[in-house]
Design a protein around this motif. Structure first.
Motif, PDB file in Angstrom:
ATOM      1  N   MET A   1     -41.070   8.707  15.478  1.00 13.14           N
ATOM      2  CA  MET A   1     -40.947   7.285  15.191  1.00 13.14           C
ATOM      3  C   MET A   1     -40.754   7.083  13.693  1.00 13.14           C
ATOM      4  SD  MET A   1     -44.057   5.778  17.503  1.00 13.14           S
ATOM      5  CE  MET A   1     -45.198   7.013  16.857  1.00 13.14           C
ATOM      6  N   ASP A   2     -39.967   6.106  13.360  1.00 14.31           N
ATOM      7  CA  ASP A   2     -39.800   5.743  11.959  1.00 14.31           C
ATOM      8  C   ASP A   2     -40.797   4.641  11.629  1.00 14.31           C
ATOM      9  OD1 ASP A   2     -38.905   4.331   9.593  1.00 14.31           O
ATOM     10  OD2 ASP A   2     -37.075   5.513   9.725  1.00 14.31           O
ATOM     11  N   ILE A   3     -41.769   4.969  10.783  1.00 14.83           N
ATOM     12  CA  ILE A   3     -42.771   4.008  10.338  1.00 14.83           C
ATOM     13  C   ILE A   3     -42.676   3.908   8.820  1.00 14.83           C
ATOM     14  CG2 ILE A   3     -45.208   3.373  10.315  1.00 14.83           C
ATOM     15  CD1 ILE A   3     -44.048   3.486  13.116  1.00 14.83           C
ATOM     16  N   LYS A   4     -42.118   2.805   8.350  1.00 15.70           N
ATOM     17  CA  LYS A   4     -41.968   2.574   6.913  1.00 15.70           C
ATOM     18  C   LYS A   4     -41.193   3.706   6.227  1.00 15.70           C
ATOM     19  CE  LYS A   4     -45.726  -0.632   6.085  1.00 15.70           C
ATOM     20  NZ  LYS A   4     -46.791  -1.059   5.156  1.00 15.70           N
ATOM     21  N   GLY A   5     -40.214   4.234   6.910  1.00 12.49           N
ATOM     22  CA  GLY A   5     -39.391   5.288   6.335  1.00 12.49           C
ATOM     23  C   GLY A   5     -39.926   6.689   6.529  1.00 12.49           C
ATOM     24  N   PHE A   6     -41.075   6.833   7.213  1.00 11.43           N
ATOM     25  CA  PHE A   6     -41.657   8.136   7.497  1.00 11.43           C
ATOM     26  C   PHE A   6     -41.445   8.482   8.973  1.00 11.43           C
ATOM     27  CE2 PHE A   6     -44.032   6.339   3.977  1.00 11.43           C
ATOM     28  CZ  PHE A   6     -44.116   7.392   3.079  1.00 11.43           C
ATOM     29  N   HIS A   7     -41.252   9.756   9.242  1.00 14.96           N
ATOM     30  CA  HIS A   7     -41.153  10.232  10.626  1.00 14.96           C
ATOM     31  C   HIS A   7     -42.555  10.585  11.105  1.00 14.96           C
ATOM     32  CE1 HIS A   7     -36.793  10.359  10.352  1.00 14.96           C
ATOM     33  NE2 HIS A   7     -36.928  10.981   9.204  1.00 14.96           N
ATOM     34  N   LEU A   8     -43.000   9.929  12.165  1.00 10.26           N
ATOM     35  CA  LEU A   8     -44.351  10.123  12.687  1.00 10.26           C
ATOM     36  C   LEU A   8     -44.286  10.602  14.123  1.00 10.26           C
ATOM     37  CD1 LEU A   8     -47.493   9.728  12.665  1.00 10.26           C
ATOM     38  CD2 LEU A   8     -47.059   7.349  13.366  1.00 10.26           C
ATOM     39  N   ARG A 393     -53.650   6.518  21.323  1.00 12.84           N
ATOM     40  CA  ARG A 393     -54.639   5.909  20.435  1.00 12.84           C
ATOM     41  C   ARG A 393     -54.588   6.549  19.052  1.00 12.84           C
ATOM     42  NH1 ARG A 393     -60.525   4.887  22.845  1.00 12.84           N
ATOM     43  NH2 ARG A 393     -60.691   4.002  20.750  1.00 12.84           N
ATOM     44  N   GLU A 394     -54.350   7.846  19.002  1.00 15.40           N
ATOM     45  CA  GLU A 394     -54.226   8.516  17.702  1.00 15.40           C
ATOM     46  C   GLU A 394     -53.062   7.939  16.898  1.00 15.40           C
ATOM     47  OE1 GLU A 394     -55.381  12.763  17.574  1.00 15.40           O
ATOM     48  OE2 GLU A 394     -57.011  11.307  17.510  1.00 15.40           O
ATOM     49  N   LEU A 395     -51.897   7.880  17.531  1.00 14.02           N
ATOM     50  CA  LEU A 395     -50.717   7.367  16.835  1.00 14.02           C
ATOM     51  C   LEU A 395     -50.875   5.901  16.478  1.00 14.02           C
ATOM     52  CD1 LEU A 395     -47.978   9.157  18.958  1.00 14.02           C
ATOM     53  CD2 LEU A 395     -48.522   9.630  16.577  1.00 14.02           C
ATOM     54  N   SER A 396     -51.453   5.119  17.380  1.00 16.09           N
ATOM     55  CA  SER A 396     -51.661   3.697  17.134  1.00 16.09           C
ATOM     56  C   SER A 396     -52.576   3.490  15.922  1.00 16.09           C
ATOM     57  CB  SER A 396     -52.246   3.028  18.374  1.00 16.09           C
ATOM     58  OG  SER A 396     -52.434   1.650  18.162  1.00 16.09           O
ATOM     59  N   TRP A 397     -53.626   4.295  15.823  1.00 19.74           N
ATOM     60  CA  TRP A 397     -54.539   4.171  14.677  1.00 19.74           C
ATOM     61  C   TRP A 397     -53.806   4.486  13.374  1.00 19.74           C
ATOM     62  CZ3 TRP A 397     -56.271   7.466  10.831  1.00 19.74           C
ATOM     63  CH2 TRP A 397     -57.319   6.976  10.050  1.00 19.74           C
ATOM     64  N   VAL A 398     -52.985   5.543  13.375  1.00 16.89           N
ATOM     65  CA  VAL A 398     -52.234   5.903  12.155  1.00 16.89           C
ATOM     66  C   VAL A 398     -51.284   4.772  11.767  1.00 16.89           C
ATOM     67  CG1 VAL A 398     -50.573   7.509  11.153  1.00 16.89           C
ATOM     68  CG2 VAL A 398     -52.445   8.386  12.582  1.00 16.89           C
ATOM     69  N   ILE A 399     -50.563   4.238  12.757  1.00 19.31           N
ATOM     70  CA  ILE A 399     -49.645   3.140  12.477  1.00 19.31           C
ATOM     71  C   ILE A 399     -50.390   1.948  11.878  1.00 19.31           C
ATOM     72  CG2 ILE A 399     -48.101   1.445  13.552  1.00 19.31           C
ATOM     73  CD1 ILE A 399     -47.398   3.678  15.612  1.00 19.31           C
ATOM     74  N   GLY A 400     -51.560   1.651  12.430  1.00 14.82           N
ATOM     75  CA  GLY A 400     -52.365   0.548  11.905  1.00 14.82           C
ATOM     76  C   GLY A 400     -52.776   0.782  10.463  1.00 14.82           C
ATOM     77  N   GLU A 401     -53.163   2.017  10.152  1.00 12.79           N
ATOM     78  CA  GLU A 401     -53.531   2.340   8.771  1.00 12.79           C
ATOM     79  C   GLU A 401     -52.347   2.182   7.817  1.00 12.79           C
ATOM     80  OE1 GLU A 401     -56.697   3.646   7.268  1.00 12.79           O
ATOM     81  OE2 GLU A 401     -57.122   2.370   9.004  1.00 12.79           O
ATOM     82  N   MET A 402     -51.162   2.564   8.284  1.00  6.22           N
ATOM     83  CA  MET A 402     -49.980   2.484   7.420  1.00  6.22           C
ATOM     84  C   MET A 402     -49.489   1.047   7.242  1.00  6.22           C
ATOM     85  SD  MET A 402     -47.852   5.860   8.649  1.00  6.22           S
ATOM     86  CE  MET A 402     -46.655   5.717   7.306  1.00  6.22           C
ATOM     87  N   GLU A 403     -49.843   0.180   8.178  1.00  8.04           N
ATOM     88  CA  GLU A 403     -49.369  -1.189   8.108  1.00  8.04           C
ATOM     89  C   GLU A 403     -50.390  -2.142   7.523  1.00  8.04           C
ATOM     90  OE1 GLU A 403     -48.094  -1.970  12.105  1.00  8.04           O
ATOM     91  OE2 GLU A 403     -46.107  -1.092  11.743  1.00  8.04           O
ATOM     92  N   LYS A 404     -51.526  -1.620   7.057  1.00  5.67           N
ATOM     93  CA  LYS A 404     -52.552  -2.477   6.443  1.00  5.67           C
ATOM     94  C   LYS A 404     -51.998  -3.132   5.180  1.00  5.67           C
ATOM     95  CE  LYS A 404     -56.903  -0.427   8.012  1.00  5.67           C
ATOM     96  NZ  LYS A 404     -58.097   0.357   7.614  1.00  5.67           N
TER      97      LYS A 404
END
Length: 404
Positions: A1-8, A393-404
């Motif tokens: 997934m592309d999250i803020k320009g990072f591949h996750l 849940r792991e990925l969702s938590w990381v995405i949440g941290e990156m979007e804070k």
């Protein structure tokens, strides 16, 4: 997934099965499920783990074509691979055998090169690709300094041969691939200083003249190629276990021109040691649930004065617990990243948040992020969820941290 320009993504070593058929079957089950749980509509990145056995099958053109077709159909892509565990990784005793065969062997070199040839075929155009690997070997296999020196001589040659092949791949396809070496407790490389030592004492002094002669280039150009094609896999759990602060580690690597190829997002178990005998007895009983027989669970203790004491596995640490003067333990047990507390225990989750803030403030550090919690099968029952839910849940938590 592309999250803020990072591949996750998450590392597929979470799934048991060493054959390619088992690996592919798990991907076909869990990639669509995780995508749906996350409601992800864009391209879905995959952190692919291939055993040696699976790599021998997937390199066959007909198998590779079938996988490529599936990736296209699922709008998925492979950007990173885990080339650390060579053989069986689940449902048997692994322990220090996870390092075997190590970088002193042709088997490790050839397996890694095979994985790179596969990654070259899978990696989308215009994207860098990386493969994480063992920190050379397991340090307790070498009883004398001369044995370690001989091992490092062999390993350095094999690593440089990988660099040479990656340079050739780049010439042929234009794709930049890098080997991401993963320091971990009790590896030959277990911290930032030892990773720097690999470059300053081995790769660069040995590699610059060797590669310059091989490729008819200057030693300065050879150094650039070595640092392009050999990078660091920053496993957050591993650096937290040895009490290294993320900002300091990143600054040290940057000062030496050593790049981070991949961040493995993982958390270790953190335990505060009680002062009383009864408290230590109670703690020991609770920790027994984590002293399972599949994986090594190294412990690094810290005293009130800041001295670090290492134990090769949790049972050895538990033997010393009744008389311990230590203040804190950090245990090499990849606990779920979305959980900060496990009853009376906690985790090094905070280190993940700090690392994510570091890369968000400096996106040039790396583009590859991979959640790596592989211990679901051996976690205590009260911490378990279904596998699809756990990954999501792991990925969702990381995405949440990156979007804070």
């Amino acid at each position: 997934m592309d999250i803020k320009g990072f591949h996750l993504s998450y590392c597929s070593n979470i799934h048991p099965g060493e054959s390619w058929d088992a690996t592919f079957r798990n991907l076909k089950i869990y990639i669509p499920e995780v995508r749906n749980r996350l409601q992800e509509k864009g391209s879905f990145g995959i952190g692919l783990r291939l055993s040696n056995e699976a790599s021998l099958i997937l390199e066959k053109p007909e198998k590779l074509k079938k996988f490529q077709d599936w990736l296209k159909k699922e709008n998925a892509y492979v950007f990173t691979m885990n080339g650390f565990p060579y053989g069986d990784f689940h449902r048997q005793i692994v322990k220090e055998k996870v390092h075997f065969p190590d970088w002193t062997t042709l088997d490790r070199r050839d397996y890694t090169l095979r994985c790179f040839r596969i990654l070259d075929q899978l990696l989308p155009e215009g994207m860098e690709g990386g493969i994480s690997t063992s920190p050379i070997s397991y340090r307790y296999w070498f009883k004398a300094e001369t044995e370690l020196s001989t091992a490092m001589e062999k390993a350095t040659v094999h690593l440089l041969e990988v660099v040479e092949e990656l340079v050739n791949i780049r010439k042929e396809t234009g794709k930049v691939l890098h080997l991401d070496i993963e320091p971990e407790p009790d590896g030959v490389l277990e911290n930032s200083d030892e990773m720097i030592w690999l470059f300053t004492e081995w790769l660069l002094p040995k590699g610059k003249p060797w590669l310059a002669e091989k490729l008819s280039i200057s030693e300065q150009e050879a150094e650039i190629l070595i640092k392009t094609h050999i990078q660091v896999c920053y496993d957050v759990c591993h650096f937290a276990i040895v009490y290294e602060e993320p900002a300091a580690v990143i600054a040290k690597f940057s000062a030496k021109g050593i790049r981070i190829g991949k961040i493995q997002i993982s958390a270790a178990l953190k335990v505060i040691i009680p002062e009383t005998a009864n408290g230590k007895f109670s703690l020991g009983k609770k920790l027994q649930a984590f002293a399972e027989s599949t994986y090594l669970h190294q412990v690094v203790a810290r005293t009130i004065g800041g001295t670090l004491i290492s134990y090769p596995d949790l049972p050895q640490a538990l033997d010393k617990l009744p008389d311990s003067k230590e203040q804190e333990w950090r245990v090499h047990f990849h606990v779920p990243v979305f959980m900060e507390h496990y009853g009376t225990f906690s985790s090094t989750q905070e280190a993940i948040s700090i690392v994510l803030k570091e890369i968000l403030s400096n996106p040039a550090l790396t583009k590859h992020l991979e959640v790596e919690t592989y211990t679901w099968e051996v976690l205590p029952e009260e911490t378990k969820l279904s596998l699809g839910e756990s990954i999501s849940r792991e990925l969702s938590w990381v995405i949440g941290e990156m979007e804070k």
